[in-house]
Design a protein around this motif. Structure first.
Motif, short mmCIF file in Angstrom:
data_model
loop_
_atom_site.label_atom_id
_atom_site.label_comp_id
_atom_site.label_asym_id
_atom_site.label_seq_id
_atom_site.Cartn_x
_atom_site.Cartn_y
_atom_site.Cartn_z
N ALA A 79 -100.06 -66.14 44.73
CA ALA A 79 -100.53 -67.20 45.64
C ALA A 79 -99.41 -67.70 46.54
CB ALA A 79 -101.13 -68.35 44.84
N LEU A 80 -98.23 -67.89 45.97
CA LEU A 80 -97.09 -68.34 46.78
C LEU A 80 -96.72 -67.31 47.84
CD1 LEU A 80 -94.89 -69.94 43.98
CD2 LEU A 80 -95.98 -71.14 45.90
N THR A 81 -96.75 -66.04 47.46
CA THR A 81 -96.46 -64.97 48.41
C THR A 81 -97.51 -64.93 49.51
OG1 THR A 81 -95.41 -63.66 46.66
CG2 THR A 81 -96.08 -62.48 48.64
N GLN A 82 -98.77 -65.07 49.15
CA GLN A 82 -99.85 -65.04 50.14
C GLN A 82 -99.75 -66.22 51.11
OE1 GLN A 82 -103.81 -64.51 48.58
NE2 GLN A 82 -104.77 -65.27 50.44
N VAL A 83 -99.50 -67.41 50.59
CA VAL A 83 -99.39 -68.58 51.46
C VAL A 83 -98.19 -68.46 52.39
CG1 VAL A 83 -98.95 -71.08 51.48
CG2 VAL A 83 -100.66 -70.13 49.95
N ALA A 84 -97.08 -67.95 51.88
CA ALA A 84 -95.90 -67.77 52.73
C ALA A 84 -96.18 -66.79 53.86
CB ALA A 84 -94.72 -67.28 51.89
N SER A 85 -96.96 -65.73 53.57
CA SER A 85 -97.28 -64.79 54.64
C SER A 85 -98.33 -65.36 55.59
CB SER A 85 -97.75 -63.45 54.07
OG SER A 85 -98.98 -63.60 53.39
N GLU A 86 -99.25 -66.17 55.08
CA GLU A 86 -100.26 -66.80 55.95
C GLU A 86 -99.63 -67.76 56.94
OE1 GLU A 86 -103.05 -68.78 53.40
OE2 GLU A 86 -104.03 -66.92 52.78
N CYS A 87 -98.71 -68.58 56.45
CA CYS A 87 -98.12 -69.60 57.33
C CYS A 87 -96.85 -69.09 58.02
CB CYS A 87 -97.82 -70.87 56.57
SG CYS A 87 -96.47 -70.77 55.37
N LYS A 88 -96.39 -67.89 57.64
CA LYS A 88 -95.15 -67.34 58.19
C LYS A 88 -94.03 -68.37 58.06
CE LYS A 88 -97.46 -64.26 61.42
NZ LYS A 88 -98.76 -64.38 60.90
N CYS A 89 -93.87 -68.87 56.82
CA CYS A 89 -92.91 -69.93 56.58
C CYS A 89 -92.19 -69.71 55.25
CB CYS A 89 -93.63 -71.28 56.57
SG CYS A 89 -94.89 -71.42 55.29
N THR A 90 -91.20 -70.52 55.04
CA THR A 90 -90.47 -70.53 53.78
C THR A 90 -91.07 -71.62 52.91
OG1 THR A 90 -88.46 -69.81 54.89
CG2 THR A 90 -88.20 -70.86 52.75
#
Length: 120
Positions: A79-90
């Motif tokens: 989930a953390l990996t997916q959200v980071a790729s969705e928002c293109k953020c750290t």
């Protein structure tokens, strides 16, 4: 050299430096940061699992709870990996943030919680 020439040289040098820094900032922006309350998500899952624990449980039920905890950990990472790729953020754990400006750091805790607890 006259005082006026020194002034013009200084002004041109300052303008050039400002233009270089502005250009660098434009083409190399700072990465966007987002926060997630990982401790809150893990604590709520621990409470759920603790509520399932009984003083007298057979080994199969204990193994299911342990497997559920393991699956939760893997789902949290995904989930953390997916959200980071969705928002293109750290993504930063909100516990690591000392001071925060609400308008600059987005909170993706609810999104991570939804993705972690959803059955895929």
């Amino acid at each position: 050299m006259s005082t006026f020439a020194h002034f013009v040289t200084g002004a041109v040098a300052a303008a050039f430096a400002i233009a270089v820094v502005a250009g660098w900032q434009h083409f190399h922006p700072a990465p966007m940061m987002a926060k997630v309350d990982i401790i809150g998500i893990v604590t709520s899952q621990q409470k759920i699992l603790a509520a399932q624990m009984k003083p007298v449980m057979d080994q199969k039920a204990q193994a299911e709870i342990i497997e559920s905890a393991s699956r939760f950990g893997k789902n949290l990472d995904v989930a953390l990996t997916q959200v980071a790729s969705e928002c293109k953020c750290t993504i930063i754990n909100s516990a690591a943030i000392i001071k925060d400006s609400p308008s600059t750091t987005y909170d993706y805790t609810q999104r991570v919680r939804e993705l972690t607890l959803s059955d895929k």
